[in-house]
Design a protein around this motif. Structure first.
Motif, PDB file in Angstrom:
ATOM      1  N   LEU A 127       0.844  -1.195   0.000  1.00 41.22           N
ATOM      2  CA  LEU A 127       0.000   0.000   0.000  1.00 41.22           C
ATOM      3  C   LEU A 127       0.880   1.245   0.000  1.00 41.22           C
ATOM      4  CD1 LEU A 127      -2.638  -1.105   2.670  1.00 41.22           C
ATOM      5  CD2 LEU A 127      -2.919  -1.114   0.182  1.00 41.22           C
ATOM      6  N   PRO A 128       0.355   2.380  -0.366  1.00 43.13           N
ATOM      7  CA  PRO A 128       1.158   3.631  -0.305  1.00 43.13           C
ATOM      8  C   PRO A 128       1.769   3.820   1.084  1.00 43.13           C
ATOM      9  CG  PRO A 128      -0.903   4.004  -1.441  1.00 43.13           C
ATOM     10  CD  PRO A 128      -1.005   2.620  -0.889  1.00 43.13           C
ATOM     11  N   ILE A 129       3.054   4.185   1.138  1.00 43.72           N
ATOM     12  CA  ILE A 129       3.798   4.265   2.398  1.00 43.72           C
ATOM     13  C   ILE A 129       4.052   5.722   2.754  1.00 43.72           C
ATOM     14  CG2 ILE A 129       5.919   3.639   3.598  1.00 43.72           C
ATOM     15  CD1 ILE A 129       6.113   1.243   1.718  1.00 43.72           C
ATOM     16  N   HIS A 130       3.541   6.139   3.877  1.00 47.28           N
ATOM     17  CA  HIS A 130       3.787   7.495   4.369  1.00 47.28           C
ATOM     18  C   HIS A 130       5.101   7.596   5.148  1.00 47.28           C
ATOM     19  CE1 HIS A 130      -0.143   9.196   3.295  1.00 47.28           C
ATOM     20  NE2 HIS A 130      -0.639   7.984   3.603  1.00 47.28           N
ATOM     21  N   HIS A 131       5.445   6.589   5.909  1.00 45.10           N
ATOM     22  CA  HIS A 131       6.604   6.613   6.796  1.00 45.10           C
ATOM     23  C   HIS A 131       7.793   5.933   6.114  1.00 45.10           C
ATOM     24  CE1 HIS A 131       4.067   7.949  10.089  1.00 45.10           C
ATOM     25  NE2 HIS A 131       3.183   7.010   9.711  1.00 45.10           N
ATOM     26  N   ASN A 132       8.871   6.711   5.896  1.00 41.20           N
ATOM     27  CA  ASN A 132      10.095   6.186   5.293  1.00 41.20           C
ATOM     28  C   ASN A 132      11.234   6.314   6.313  1.00 41.20           C
ATOM     29  OD1 ASN A 132       9.437   5.962   2.135  1.00 41.20           O
ATOM     30  ND2 ASN A 132       8.419   7.765   2.974  1.00 41.20           N
ATOM     31  N   TYR A 133      11.933   5.262   6.567  1.00 43.80           N
ATOM     32  CA  TYR A 133      13.015   5.302   7.552  1.00 43.80           C
ATOM     33  C   TYR A 133      14.042   4.231   7.227  1.00 43.80           C
ATOM     34  CZ  TYR A 133      10.398   1.373   9.491  1.00 43.80           C
ATOM     35  OH  TYR A 133       9.746   0.168   9.641  1.00 43.80           O
ATOM     36  N   ASN A 134      15.277   4.471   7.689  1.00 43.89           N
ATOM     37  CA  ASN A 134      16.312   3.452   7.546  1.00 43.89           C
ATOM     38  C   ASN A 134      17.504   3.816   8.422  1.00 43.89           C
ATOM     39  OD1 ASN A 134      18.554   4.826   6.005  1.00 43.89           O
ATOM     40  ND2 ASN A 134      16.885   5.139   4.514  1.00 43.89           N
ATOM     41  N   ALA A 135      18.301   2.813   8.731  1.00 37.50           N
ATOM     42  CA  ALA A 135      19.605   2.978   9.373  1.00 37.50           C
ATOM     43  C   ALA A 135      20.640   2.429   8.407  1.00 37.50           C
ATOM     44  CB  ALA A 135      19.651   2.225  10.694  1.00 37.50           C
ATOM     45  N   ASN A 136      21.781   3.146   8.247  1.00 38.10           N
ATOM     46  CA  ASN A 136      22.728   2.737   7.222  1.00 38.10           C
ATOM     47  C   ASN A 136      24.165   2.898   7.710  1.00 38.10           C
ATOM     48  OD1 ASN A 136      23.810   5.539   6.221  1.00 38.10           O
ATOM     49  ND2 ASN A 136      21.562   5.748   6.365  1.00 38.10           N
ATOM     50  N   PRO A 186      10.732   1.972   2.923  1.00 36.03           N
ATOM     51  CA  PRO A 186      10.171   0.765   2.285  1.00 36.03           C
ATOM     52  C   PRO A 186      11.252  -0.258   1.950  1.00 36.03           C
ATOM     53  CG  PRO A 186      10.339   2.527   0.695  1.00 36.03           C
ATOM     54  CD  PRO A 186      10.678   3.131   2.025  1.00 36.03           C
ATOM     55  N   SER A 187      10.820  -1.521   1.744  1.00 37.34           N
ATOM     56  CA  SER A 187      11.728  -2.600   1.399  1.00 37.34           C
ATOM     57  C   SER A 187      12.184  -2.431  -0.041  1.00 37.34           C
ATOM     58  CB  SER A 187      11.024  -3.940   1.586  1.00 37.34           C
ATOM     59  OG  SER A 187       9.957  -4.042   0.639  1.00 37.34           O
ATOM     60  N   PRO A 188      13.160  -3.219  -0.489  1.00 36.62           N
ATOM     61  CA  PRO A 188      13.624  -3.090  -1.878  1.00 36.62           C
ATOM     62  C   PRO A 188      12.505  -3.216  -2.911  1.00 36.62           C
ATOM     63  CG  PRO A 188      15.161  -4.417  -0.623  1.00 36.62           C
ATOM     64  CD  PRO A 188      13.983  -4.168   0.282  1.00 36.62           C
ATOM     65  N   GLN A 189      11.431  -3.942  -2.609  1.00 37.02           N
ATOM     66  CA  GLN A 189      10.295  -4.072  -3.534  1.00 37.02           C
ATOM     67  C   GLN A 189       9.151  -3.145  -3.151  1.00 37.02           C
ATOM     68  OE1 GLN A 189      11.744  -6.925  -2.109  1.00 37.02           O
ATOM     69  NE2 GLN A 189      13.041  -7.170  -3.935  1.00 37.02           N
ATOM     70  N   PHE A 190       9.465  -2.067  -2.425  1.00 35.68           N
ATOM     71  CA  PHE A 190       8.484  -1.078  -1.995  1.00 35.68           C
ATOM     72  C   PHE A 190       7.431  -1.656  -1.064  1.00 35.68           C
ATOM     73  CE2 PHE A 190      10.011   0.359  -6.125  1.00 35.68           C
ATOM     74  CZ  PHE A 190      10.465   1.613  -5.802  1.00 35.68           C
ATOM     75  N   GLY A 191       7.810  -2.697  -0.302  1.00 35.02           N
ATOM     76  CA  GLY A 191       6.887  -3.240   0.677  1.00 35.02           C
ATOM     77  C   GLY A 191       6.879  -2.404   1.944  1.00 35.02           C
ATOM     78  N   ARG A 192       5.842  -2.545   2.747  1.00 34.21           N
ATOM     79  CA  ARG A 192       5.724  -1.770   3.978  1.00 34.21           C
ATOM     80  C   ARG A 192       6.664  -2.295   5.051  1.00 34.21           C
ATOM     81  NH1 ARG A 192       0.092   0.727   4.728  1.00 34.21           N
ATOM     82  NH2 ARG A 192       0.956   1.026   6.770  1.00 34.21           N
TER      83      ARG A 192
END
Length: 434
Positions: A94-103, A295-301
């Motif tokens: 589904l459309p993702i409002h929250h984008n986050y990551n640690a790198n 999102p995940s590499p395939q734009f998953g939630r």
């Protein structure tokens, strides 16, 4: 009783030895001044800071590892519905409002146009500059301290001279009084002698105050209480000055802090020029980056991990002639540093030659004033004997005393000046501060 006398004698000798050990000679005084001086300590801290900068510059040779976290809220997010794999859970695509990551990113420069090497050379040159500043500061400080020490010893001799002059005048007053009481001379002789005695008392007082003030200055340079009665040498000892004059100019040119600093400034300017040029030579690096988030590499939630690896190259092509102008400016700065080095070299050669001349002159002055003092002393004894025998007026005795005192003052000043000129020659060769 004999044992008691022996113990007392040993005690006296021990006390005399303790007093002798408390005398602040020139070597001890230099050590204390150098240890306390703020400028020396600041220069030493500057060397430590330069060491840290060299290590910081060398650290650029290794890889860089950076870590970060990221979050953002997207108001109108991308809708990945059409990318949904067959059979995938509907709530994860589904459309993702929250984008986050640690790198975590690892980067290693392979080629950077000599930037790291030039920066290391620049920092090493700056350390050489700081070492030269410490050497220069120490050399000048010790010379300054030497001047004050020998001036203080000279003032101590002036006090002894004033006291000796007073004793001489007191004897003259006694002789004049006896001759007046015997009605051999008029009261005028006695009055003239008493006036000179009052003047001698004033000279003693003045010499005592000048010595106290001088000792205060010595204490200040050592960082101790100015009111402490620091013990110094009783007199300036004139003796042959043993100094190696072989290759004295060459030694000065290799040891003087001013020239070391000027040479380091030239190296720093050259390194800065190379560092500037490195910006226009291109850079090559490899990197790897790992991250975990949504999102995940395939734009998953759901949050998943991913990684990147690659190689990058950048090469400046055109910057409106900026490279040419910057290099030209740095070349001019290098030429200025070279001219400054030549100027310092000429000045050092002159300093050494002048210091040798002044030392030779001061040595001859001590010998001449010593001879004058011997003559004045003999003249004083002769005139005094003649006055006692009634063969000379008292004014001749007073003039002889004044001439003797002036000759003694000139002798003391000559010895002090000689010691200062010794220090000046060693300073000129850069050997005063090690």
């Amino acid at each position: 009783m004999k044992q008691l006398v022996a113990c007392f004698s040993i005690l006296v000798i021990a006390l005399q030895g303790a007093v002798a050990q408390d005398i602040m000679d020139i070597k001890k005084y230099r050590e204390k001044v150098v240890e306390y001086n703020q400028d020396i300590r600041s220069a030493q801290l500057g060397v430590q800071a330069a060491d840290a900068n060299i290590k910081a510059a060398e650290s650029d040779k290794g890889p860089r590892i950076d870590a970060g976290v990221k979050y953002n809220y997207t108001g109108r997010p991308f809708d990945p519905t059409n990318l949904k794999p067959v059979g995938a859970p509907a709530d994860e695509w589904l459309p993702i409002h929250h984008n986050y990551n640690a790198n975590v990113t690892i980067r290693q420069d392979i080629y950077n146009g000599g930037r790291v090497k030039s920066n290391v050379r620049l920092q090493e040159s700056k350390k050489d500059i700081q070492l030269a500043v410490e050497n220069l500061t120490g050399n000048e400080l010790v010379h300054y301290a030497d001047q004050h020490y020998w001036q203080s010893v000279g003032r101590k001799e002036f006090l002894a001279l004033a006291q000796e002059y007073k004793v001489s005048v007191e004897k003259l007053v006694e002789v004049a009084k006896n001759k007046y009481d015997a009605e051999i001379v008029s009261k005028n002789d006695l009055l003239m002698a008493q006036v000179k005695l009052n003047d001698a008392d004033l000279q003693v007082l003045q010499a005592e105050n000048e010595l106290k003030v001088s000792i205060m200055e010595l204490n200040r340079l050592m960082g101790v209480d100015v009111n402490i009665p620091t013990a110094i040498q009783d007199s300036v000892k004139f003796e042959n000055f043993v100094f190696n004059t072989n290759n004295v100019v060459e030694r000065g040119l290799t040891q003087r802090g001013e020239l070391k600093q000027a040479e380091a400034e030239v190296r720093a300017s050259q390194a800065l020029k190379d560092l500037t040029a490195s910006k226009y030579k291109g850079s090559l690096h490899v990197y790897a980056k790992g991250l975990y988030g949504a999102p995940s590499p395939q734009f998953g939630r759901g949050a998943e991990g991913n990684y990147y690896a690659g190689i990058g190259f950048a090469m400046p092509i055109y910057h409106g002639g900026k490279k040419k102008r910057e290099i030209a400016a740095k070349t001019i700065q290098t030429n200025i540093a070279v001219l400054q080095k030549e100027k310092v070299t000429d000045q050092i050669v002159l300093d050494i030659s002048e210091a040798q001349y002044l030392l030779d002159e001061s040595t001859k002055r001590v010998i001449l004033t010593e001879n004058s003092l011997s003559n004045a002393n003999e003249n004083l004894h002769l005139i005094t004997d003649r006055y006692q025998d009634g063969l000379a007026p008292i004014i001749e005795v007073i003039n002889a005393q004044i001439n003797w005192q002036a000759a003694y003052v000139a002798y003391i000043n000559a010895k002090v000046n000689h010691m200062v000129k010794r220090s000046n020659l060693i300073r000129a060769t850069g050997e005063l501060y090690n």
